[in-house]
Design an enzyme around this catalytic site. Structure first.
Site, PDB file in Angstrom:
ATOM      1  N   ASP A 195       0.869  -1.171   0.000  1.00 45.89           N
ATOM      2  CA  ASP A 195       0.000   0.000   0.000  1.00 45.89           C
ATOM      3  C   ASP A 195       0.912   1.229   0.000  1.00 45.89           C
ATOM      4  O   ASP A 195       1.481   1.597   1.024  1.00 45.89           O
ATOM      5  CB  ASP A 195      -0.894  -0.037   1.239  1.00 45.89           C
ATOM      6  CG  ASP A 195      -1.682   1.266   1.436  1.00 45.89           C
ATOM      7  OD1 ASP A 195      -1.457   2.225   0.674  1.00 45.89           O
ATOM      8  OD2 ASP A 195      -2.501   1.305   2.364  1.00 45.89           O
ATOM      9  N   LYS A 221      -3.158  12.320  -3.070  1.00 52.04           N
ATOM     10  CA  LYS A 221      -2.239  12.486  -1.945  1.00 52.04           C
ATOM     11  C   LYS A 221      -0.866  12.968  -2.414  1.00 52.04           C
ATOM     12  O   LYS A 221       0.058  13.123  -1.616  1.00 52.04           O
ATOM     13  CB  LYS A 221      -2.084  11.172  -1.176  1.00 52.04           C
ATOM     14  CG  LYS A 221      -3.371  10.757  -0.459  1.00 52.04           C
ATOM     15  CD  LYS A 221      -3.147   9.559   0.406  1.00 52.04           C
ATOM     16  CE  LYS A 221      -4.423   8.871   0.815  1.00 52.04           C
ATOM     17  NZ  LYS A 221      -5.161   9.594   1.856  1.00 52.04           N
ATOM     18  N   CYS A 360      -8.904   5.932   9.809  1.00 50.44           N
ATOM     19  CA  CYS A 360      -9.182   4.705   9.049  1.00 50.44           C
ATOM     20  C   CYS A 360      -8.230   3.593   9.453  1.00 50.44           C
ATOM     21  O   CYS A 360      -7.802   2.798   8.605  1.00 50.44           O
ATOM     22  CB  CYS A 360      -9.098   4.932   7.541  1.00 50.44           C
ATOM     23  SG  CYS A 360     -10.263   6.144   6.933  1.00 50.44           S
TER      24      CYS A 360
HETATM   25  C1  LIG Z   1      -1.907   4.224   3.997  1.00 53.45           C
HETATM   26  C2  LIG Z   1      -3.164   4.482   3.236  1.00 53.45           C
HETATM   27  N1  LIG Z   1      -3.721   3.503   2.528  1.00 53.45           N
HETATM   28  C3  LIG Z   1      -4.838   3.690   1.812  1.00 53.45           C
HETATM   29  C4  LIG Z   1      -5.469   4.895   1.765  1.00 53.45           C
HETATM   30  C5  LIG Z   1      -6.712   5.038   0.959  1.00 53.45           C
HETATM   31  O1  LIG Z   1      -6.525   5.920  -0.092  1.00 53.45           O
HETATM   32  P1  LIG Z   1      -7.738   6.425  -0.960  1.00 53.45           P
HETATM   33  O2  LIG Z   1      -8.756   6.956   0.001  1.00 53.45           O
HETATM   34  O3  LIG Z   1      -7.155   7.478  -1.825  1.00 53.45           O
HETATM   35  O4  LIG Z   1      -8.262   5.262  -1.744  1.00 53.45           O
HETATM   36  C6  LIG Z   1      -4.929   5.957   2.504  1.00 53.45           C
HETATM   37  C7  LIG Z   1      -5.547   7.281   2.553  1.00 53.45           C
HETATM   38  O5  LIG Z   1      -6.626   7.551   3.003  1.00 53.45           O
HETATM   39  C8  LIG Z   1      -3.749   5.735   3.255  1.00 53.45           C
HETATM   40  O6  LIG Z   1      -3.216   6.726   3.976  1.00 53.45           O
END
Ligand SMILES: Cc1ncc(COP(=O)(O)O)c(C=O)c1O
Lengths: 406, 159
Positions: A195, A221, A360
């Protein structure tokens, strides 16, 4: 410490000189160059890529393919056809869990994740495990929040099919030893899924050298627009996988009773693509290349070092995770018994944007023994004034709460 | 090292949003946060109820005891921010001894005050009026309303 990219390049920041935007781990502000690129696509090259025989559609197709090549170069991907555009990291990881996972994980198999994962790299694997009667195993973290390679080694075995981990933690800012993890995973015949949502914006990423089998990232991001991201995978795996979504663009022939699939990358890009988003993400990659990822990293290091030092000097402040040298531009902290939501409200009244909550990452919050933290995260446009505002706001919150004794 | 002038903050007191937030976090509210009233559990509750705010993870556990139609005792446990905890503490204090109809009316008024309805904050709310400033902070409405929603649900289940 001045910013690595001037605030004047970011229309939103330029319009609000006093705003201290410290939530780039959630999403970054967008530079003029990215906004212009998106606008330019719609104003000059807009048509449905791949679908029209006319010159305008050809131009749209070319812009979309150029964007893929640019982002691939930015992420060190030698074979751009192995870079699939998605809506973002969440969709990319769901694609892998759903497509590769359903085809390759069976009853009794094991999927290993870490205790620090974002829900996007946790829930898809948990659900796959439930569906397949496989076992989700969680690699607990070292006391400072770092990934514990010995624990990981002990957890892996012949039933391990997947090792999924965040390159950079969105809560602790810890940076995973990717090559070591990959080696352990491959030794037992598992795939390594990375990830990269918090890595692509902040570190030099060379996919071909990292050794991971899949890498996911989000455009928003890393100065790009929302709604676009990538999944990069090994050709051998992508070609063997069934499609994720089906429909237009991803097919070769559609017979009445079956269909065959288009070649990579189209096989995984069903429907009209977010071409303007891809163009915007490519423009963002170009902006970051202009600054240089080493300079981006050095800039964040300085900011984190300063913020870490100044925050930890305030009585009652507790910072989670490793020291400032070993982390990306993220600081999660708490201030005495001031709840993070109250802190965020008070900081907001000081024009400081931070995130408060579980980020999250509820499994990680349980492991830290808290229900929520405050999180400040830094990027290219941040400078000392932002840290001044953060520190002043935290002190004001502390003072406000100290008027009433416990 | 110092910030360019346009990045410097205005002196305290000149910023309405800041003074608004400062007014909200007044001593009365912080006192209820630090020393919540009616915190704990009952031995023989007539109604027990748990409510969560999935947005922020705050949880409240409520226990109520009735004397006919009168709310005789009410206790809560749970964790959360100053606003949610102070609201729980002040609401339980306000509702104790009231009939279910009176209590429901107060909860309704409180919710309307939080949503910013003009004139909703009358005498019947007592100290709860200290929370009226939340109305201008929409993201915090769920914090202020967690306990009142839970109480309304608990009352309804008794009737
Ligand atoms: C480490 C990590 N993984 C996954 C995500 C998910 O990204 P997105 O919401 O752009 O799909 C995020 C951000 O929210 C994150 O910081």
């Amino acid at each position: 410490m001045i910013s690595a990219l001037p605030r004047s390049e970011f229309p939103l920041l330029a319009a609000s000189p006093r705003l201290a935007y410290l939530d780039s781990a959630a999403t970054t502000q967008k530079p003029r160059a990215v906004l212009d690129a998106i606008c330019d696509f719609y104003e000059n090259d807009n048509a449905n890529p791949h679908r029209g025989a006319y010159a305008l559609s050809v131009r749209a197709t070319e812009r979309y393919h150029e964007a893929r090549a640019r982002v691939a170069a930015f992420l060190g991907v030698g074979d751009p056809d192995c870079l699939i555009f998605t809506r973002g990291t969440t969709e990319s990881l769901n694609l892998v869990a759903s497509s590769w996972g359903r085809a390759n994980v069976g009853a009794g198999d094991e999927i290993v994740v870490t205790g620090a994962e974002h829900h996007a790299n946790f829930v898809p694997w948990q659900q796959l495990a439930i569906e397949k009667n496989a076992r989700l195993r969680i690699c607990e973290l070292a006391p400072d929040g770092a990934l514990d390679l010995d624990r990981l080694r002990a957890l892996l075995g012949s039933r391990t099919k997947v090792v999924a981990f965040a390159h950079v933690s969105n809560v602790l800012g810890t940076i995973a030893p990717v090559r070591d993890i990959v080696e352990l995973a491959h030794r037992v015949g598992a795939i390594a899924v990375c990830d990269g949502a918090q890595a692509a914006p902040h570190l030099t990423v060379r996919f071909d050298e990292l050794g991971v089998d899949f890498f996911a990232a989000s455009g928003h991001k890393m100065l790009g627009p929302m709604g676009i991201g990538v999944l990069v995978g090994r050709r051998r795996l992508l070609e063997a996988m069934p499609p994720f979504l089906t429909g237009g663009d991803m097919i070769e022939f559609v017979e009445d009773d079956h269909s065959t699939w288009n070649r990579l990358p189209h096989k995984f890009e069903a429907g009209t693509p977010n071409a303007a988003g891809a163009v915007g993400m490519a423009a963002a990659a170009a902006v970051l290349e202009g600054v240089g990822m080493d300079a981006v990293r050095a800039h964040e290091r300085e900011l984190v070092r300063s913020a870490y030092r100044r925050l930890s000097a305030i009585e009652g402040v507790r910072i989670y995770g490793p020291g400032p040298a070993d982390r990306s531009g993220v600081l999660s902290f708490n201030v005495g018994d001031v709840h993070p939501h109250d802190l965020a409200t008070i900081l907001d009244s000081h024009h400081v944007c931070i995130r408060a909550g579980h980020h999250c990452a509820q499994p990680l919050m349980r492991r830290l023994g808290v229900s929520a933290t405050a999180r400040a995260s830094f990027y290219v446009y941040n400078d000392d004034a932002d840290i001044d505002a953060l520190v002043n706001g935290v002190m004001a919150a502390r003072e406000m709460f100290s008027r009433v004794g416990a | 090292m110092s910030a360019p002038d346009d990045r410097k903050d205005a002196p305290n007191g000149t910023d309405s949003r800041r003074s608004h937030v400062e007014a909200l976090y007044q001593e009365l509210i912080l006192d209820h946060y630090r020393r919540p009233r009616n915190r704990g559990t009952l031995e023989h509750p007539d109604v027990a109820l748990r409510k969560k705010n999935p947005l922020c993870g705050d949880v409240i556990d409520l226990q109520l005891q009735f004397d006919g139609d009168t709310l005789r005792e009410v206790r809560f446990t749970g964790e959360g921010c100053a606003i949610s905890q102070a609201a729980a503490s002040m609401l339980t204090q306000r509702l104790k001894g009231k009939s279910t109809a009176e209590a429901a009316q107060i909860l309704d008024r409180f919710a309307r005050m939080v949503h910013g309805e003009e004139g909703a904050a009358d005498e019947s709310l007592g100290d709860l009026r200290a929370l009226s400033g939340v109305s201008r902070l929409p993201v915090r409405h769920p914090c202020a309303l967690l306990a009142s929603d839970a109480l309304a649900e608990a009352l309804a289940s008794h009737r």
